[in-house]
Design a protein around this motif. Structure first.
Motif, PDB file in Angstrom:
ATOM      1  N   UNK A   8      31.658  45.531  36.008  1.00 39.17           N
ATOM      2  CA  UNK A   8      31.007  44.272  35.611  1.00 39.17           C
ATOM      3  C   UNK A   8      30.256  43.666  36.793  1.00 39.17           C
ATOM      4  N   UNK A   9      29.701  44.516  37.641  1.00 40.85           N
ATOM      5  CA  UNK A   9      28.951  44.041  38.799  1.00 40.85           C
ATOM      6  C   UNK A   9      29.813  43.546  39.943  1.00 40.85           C
ATOM      7  N   UNK A  10      31.116  43.730  39.849  1.00 40.80           N
ATOM      8  CA  UNK A  10      32.041  43.241  40.874  1.00 40.80           C
ATOM      9  C   UNK A  10      32.660  44.413  41.626  1.00 40.80           C
ATOM     10  N   UNK A  11      32.727  44.305  42.943  1.00 43.37           N
ATOM     11  CA  UNK A  11      33.364  45.316  43.783  1.00 43.37           C
ATOM     12  C   UNK A  11      34.877  45.178  43.616  1.00 43.37           C
ATOM     13  N   UNK A  12      35.509  46.234  43.125  1.00 44.37           N
ATOM     14  CA  UNK A  12      36.939  46.177  42.827  1.00 44.37           C
ATOM     15  C   UNK A  12      37.790  45.883  44.052  1.00 44.37           C
ATOM     16  N   UNK A  13      37.385  46.358  45.222  1.00 43.87           N
ATOM     17  CA  UNK A  13      38.169  46.144  46.434  1.00 43.87           C
ATOM     18  C   UNK A  13      38.056  44.710  46.936  1.00 43.87           C
ATOM     19  N   UNK A  14      36.871  44.121  46.836  1.00 46.19           N
ATOM     20  CA  UNK A  14      36.665  42.783  47.383  1.00 46.19           C
ATOM     21  C   UNK A  14      36.772  41.666  46.347  1.00 46.19           C
ATOM     22  N   UNK A  15      36.542  42.010  45.086  1.00 45.55           N
ATOM     23  CA  UNK A  15      36.533  40.984  44.045  1.00 45.55           C
ATOM     24  C   UNK A  15      37.487  41.343  42.910  1.00 45.55           C
ATOM     25  N   UNK A  16      38.626  41.901  43.286  1.00 41.55           N
ATOM     26  CA  UNK A  16      39.602  42.380  42.309  1.00 41.55           C
ATOM     27  C   UNK A  16      40.087  41.314  41.346  1.00 41.55           C
ATOM     28  N   UNK A  17      40.381  40.118  41.840  1.00 42.27           N
ATOM     29  CA  UNK A  17      40.877  39.061  40.955  1.00 42.27           C
ATOM     30  C   UNK A  17      39.835  38.670  39.925  1.00 42.27           C
ATOM     31  N   UNK A  18      38.597  38.506  40.349  1.00 39.80           N
ATOM     32  CA  UNK A  18      37.524  38.159  39.417  1.00 39.80           C
ATOM     33  C   UNK A  18      37.320  39.283  38.405  1.00 39.80           C
ATOM     34  N   UNK A  19      37.411  40.528  38.868  1.00 42.18           N
ATOM     35  CA  UNK A  19      37.237  41.671  37.985  1.00 42.18           C
ATOM     36  C   UNK A  19      38.353  41.727  36.934  1.00 42.18           C
ATOM     37  N   UNK A  20      39.596  41.505  37.356  1.00 38.81           N
ATOM     38  CA  UNK A  20      40.726  41.570  36.419  1.00 38.81           C
ATOM     39  C   UNK A  20      40.610  40.537  35.303  1.00 38.81           C
ATOM     40  N   UNK A  21      39.947  39.437  35.558  1.00 39.54           N
ATOM     41  CA  UNK A  21      39.747  38.429  34.516  1.00 39.54           C
ATOM     42  C   UNK A  21      38.806  38.940  33.424  1.00 39.54           C
ATOM     43  N   UNK A  22      38.001  39.938  33.755  1.00 40.34           N
ATOM     44  CA  UNK A  22      36.985  40.423  32.827  1.00 40.34           C
ATOM     45  C   UNK A  22      37.327  41.764  32.197  1.00 40.34           C
ATOM     46  N   UNK A  23      38.488  42.318  32.578  1.00 41.32           N
ATOM     47  CA  UNK A  23      38.875  43.641  32.088  1.00 41.32           C
ATOM     48  C   UNK A  23      40.256  43.559  31.445  1.00 41.32           C
ATOM     49  N   UNK A  24      40.372  44.134  30.255  1.00 38.27           N
ATOM     50  CA  UNK A  24      41.657  44.263  29.584  1.00 38.27           C
ATOM     51  C   UNK A  24      42.137  45.691  29.725  1.00 38.27           C
ATOM     52  N   UNK A  25      43.455  45.900  29.785  1.00 40.09           N
ATOM     53  CA  UNK A  25      44.001  47.240  29.971  1.00 40.09           C
ATOM     54  C   UNK A  25      45.288  47.380  29.177  1.00 40.09           C
ATOM     55  N   UNK A  26      45.346  48.396  28.343  1.00 41.23           N
ATOM     56  CA  UNK A  26      46.562  48.708  27.601  1.00 41.23           C
ATOM     57  C   UNK A  26      47.102  50.023  28.153  1.00 41.23           C
ATOM     58  N   UNK A  27      48.307  49.966  28.715  1.00 39.44           N
ATOM     59  CA  UNK A  27      48.897  51.153  29.329  1.00 39.44           C
ATOM     60  C   UNK A  27      49.432  52.097  28.265  1.00 39.44           C
ATOM     61  N   UNK A  28      49.606  53.363  28.648  1.00 38.03           N
ATOM     62  CA  UNK A  28      50.086  54.373  27.707  1.00 38.03           C
ATOM     63  C   UNK A  28      51.574  54.221  27.440  1.00 38.03           C
TER      64      UNK A  28
END
Length: 186
Positions: A8-28
């Protein structure tokens, strides 16, 4: 290995918190302890913390998002149930609804059909298609070919960390395309 991951245009290493707000994840693989003290509604509201903050109370918008997601998944009757007392399939539907209540830009689902019967797989697949139609990117990792949507899907096949196929495929051709690609790259 070196590199960067951008979501979503966000660097996962530097902007992880902002990225997590925009991504949903369902584990196996998941397993709620039968004594987990949270109701389905409480689990659903936890999805909203990224939007409202940990120490703020949910408002009408948050409850509306929970209501919509429970209805989408057909589990409004489970709202007051304790998550640990539900079957594996019910827990799976709650986790998918949880991520829909988050209102993410991207939803990652790892084997989302694994605990579901065929009719429920089809329902979940229909819900995910409707979500994708709203512009949300839906990424499904699955070995189950019997729950694919009845429309073209992008198939990405990886072998040893390298993408060996990235193509839009009609639903009837997915299984054969994946198998032939796997055989070619083996």
């Amino acid at each position: 290995m070196n590199g960067t991951v951008t979501v979503c245009g966000l660097d996962a290493a530097r902007e992880g918190n902002a990225m997590r707000k925009r991504v949903g994840y369902v584990i196996q693989n998941f397993d709620f302890d039968p004594y987990t003290p949270f109701s389905v509604e409480e689990v659903m509201l936890m999805a909203r913390f990224g939007r409202i903050g940990c120490f703020r109370r949910p408002g009408r918008e948050d409850y509306d998002a929970v209501d919509r997601s429970l209805a989408q998944m057909g589990i409004t009757d489970l709202r007051k149930s304790h998550i640990g007392k539900l079957s594996g399939g019910q827990q799976q539907k709650v986790l998918i609804a949880h991520n829909l209540a988050k209102q993410p830009d991207v939803v990652l689902l790892d084997e989302p059909f694994s605990n579901l019967d065929l009719a429920t797989r089809e329902h979940v697949c229909d819900v995910l298609c409707r979500v994708a139609d709203t512009g949300v990117t839906v990424v499904i990792v699955s070995h189950a070919f019997d729950a694919l949507p009845s429309r073209d899907v992008r198939v990405v096949v990886m072998r040893a960390g390298t993408i060996v196929l990235n193509r839009v495929v009609p639903p009837g051709d997915v299984q054969q395309t994946v198998r032939s690609t796997s055989e070619e790259s083996a």
